[in-house]
Design a protein around this motif. Structure first.
Motif, PDB file in Angstrom:
ATOM      1  N   THR A   1       1.026  -1.172   0.000  1.00 47.90           N
ATOM      2  CA  THR A   1      -0.049   0.062   0.089  1.00 47.90           C
ATOM      3  C   THR A   1       0.932   1.235  -0.070  1.00 47.90           C
ATOM      4  N   PRO A   2       0.247   2.311  -0.280  1.00 46.88           N
ATOM      5  CA  PRO A   2       1.252   3.528  -0.258  1.00 46.88           C
ATOM      6  C   PRO A   2       1.757   3.892   0.895  1.00 46.88           C
ATOM      7  N   ASN A   3       1.172   3.424   2.175  1.00 39.49           N
ATOM      8  CA  ASN A   3       1.645   3.658   3.439  1.00 39.49           C
ATOM      9  C   ASN A   3       2.674   2.504   4.104  1.00 39.49           C
ATOM     10  N   GLY A   4       2.797   1.466   3.085  1.00 41.67           N
ATOM     11  CA  GLY A   4       3.382   0.163   3.829  1.00 41.67           C
ATOM     12  C   GLY A   4       3.010  -1.121   3.286  1.00 41.67           C
TER      13      GLY A   4
END
Length: 263
Positions: A189-192
């Motif tokens: 995901t964009p956050n991890g």
């Protein structure tokens, strides 16, 4: 506290030698002659009675290794069952000396090993523990052990002990497969990273995951469906209700207009 523990250990070691020497002497001078007189005739040879060969016990250490059986011997002597009739029975005093010796050995071993839990076996997680650990780490109830063999139980019925939770080569392969299965649920995901409730193997799996996230977002909202149904009904009948310019947003946010007074 540490010095107290060391001192206690030193005292235990200091007293253990004389006590064991005394027990060894009593075994040689009291117990072995008793066995030779009343027991060895039946409990020896290639087919000893009750599979108990007293000639196999030549030292105190031999008795300590098999103390549960010697505890049973003491119980039988206390009950007067041994030697069986019509065999010659020992005098009560001689009988008591052997019983006292067995109990002295037991008490000595208990004191010597006080606080020692014995060998603590390394063990793997049980199937249930492994499933819960994966769920806690990923947030998804994947249950990767559903193809694992059932955890065996020990004689007491527990399935989470070291002697029952061993690791075999075949089971190790199962764990490797389980790790791959958990990895298949991984999502970048964009956050991890995140974990999907289903394997992410093809592009359609990613689409399914994205749609499910949207659905979950709306499911988590405190939605009052009655308000929205009312707004939809008012929008459909806005002309009749005297609100031809109304929008869904205005009808949702604004309270309903009071009815027009009758002529």
């Amino acid at each position: 506290m540490k010095w107290f523990t060391l001192a206690a250990a030193s005292l235990t070691a200091a007293f253990a030698g004389p006590v064991e020497t005394g027990l060894e002497k009593r075994f040689t001078e009291t117990v072995q002659p008793f066995l030779a007189t009343y027991c060895v005739s039946c409990h020896s040879g290639s087919a000893p009675a009750a599979q108990l060969n007293f000639k196999g016990y030549s030292t105190l250490a031999d008795v300590v290794k098999d103390h549960p059986r010697w505890a049973l011997v003491a119980e039988r002597l206390k009950a007067g069952d041994m030697p069986p009739k019509p065999m010659k029975h020992p005098e009560p005093a001689a009988n008591k000396r052997v019983i006292d010796w067995v109990e002295a050995v037991r008490h000595h071993e208990a004191r010597k090993n006080a606080g020692d839990p014995g060998i603590v076996l390394a063990r793997r997680l049980s199937n249930a523990e492994y499933n819960y650990a994966v769920r806690d780490l990923t947030g998804v109830d994947i249950r990767p052990t559903r193809e694992f063999p059932v955890d065996p139980a020990n004689p007491e019925g527990f399935d989470n002990t070291g002697e029952s939770l061993a690791m075999s080569p075949a089971l190790l392969n199962k764990y490797l497969q389980a790790a791959r299965e958990v990895g298949n649920h991984l999502v970048l995901t964009p956050n991890g990273i995140d974990f999907a409730p289903h394997p992410m193997l093809v592009e359609t799996d990613r689409e399914k995951y994205a749609i499910q996230r949207i659905v979950n977002f709306y499911l988590q909202q405190p939605t009052d469906y009655a308000t929205y149904f009312e707004a939809a009904w008012r929008y459909k009948h806005r002309v009749i209700l005297g609100e031809p310019a109304a929008t869904l947003a205005s009808l949702t946010l604004a309270p309903p207009a009071p009815p027009a007074p009758s002529a």
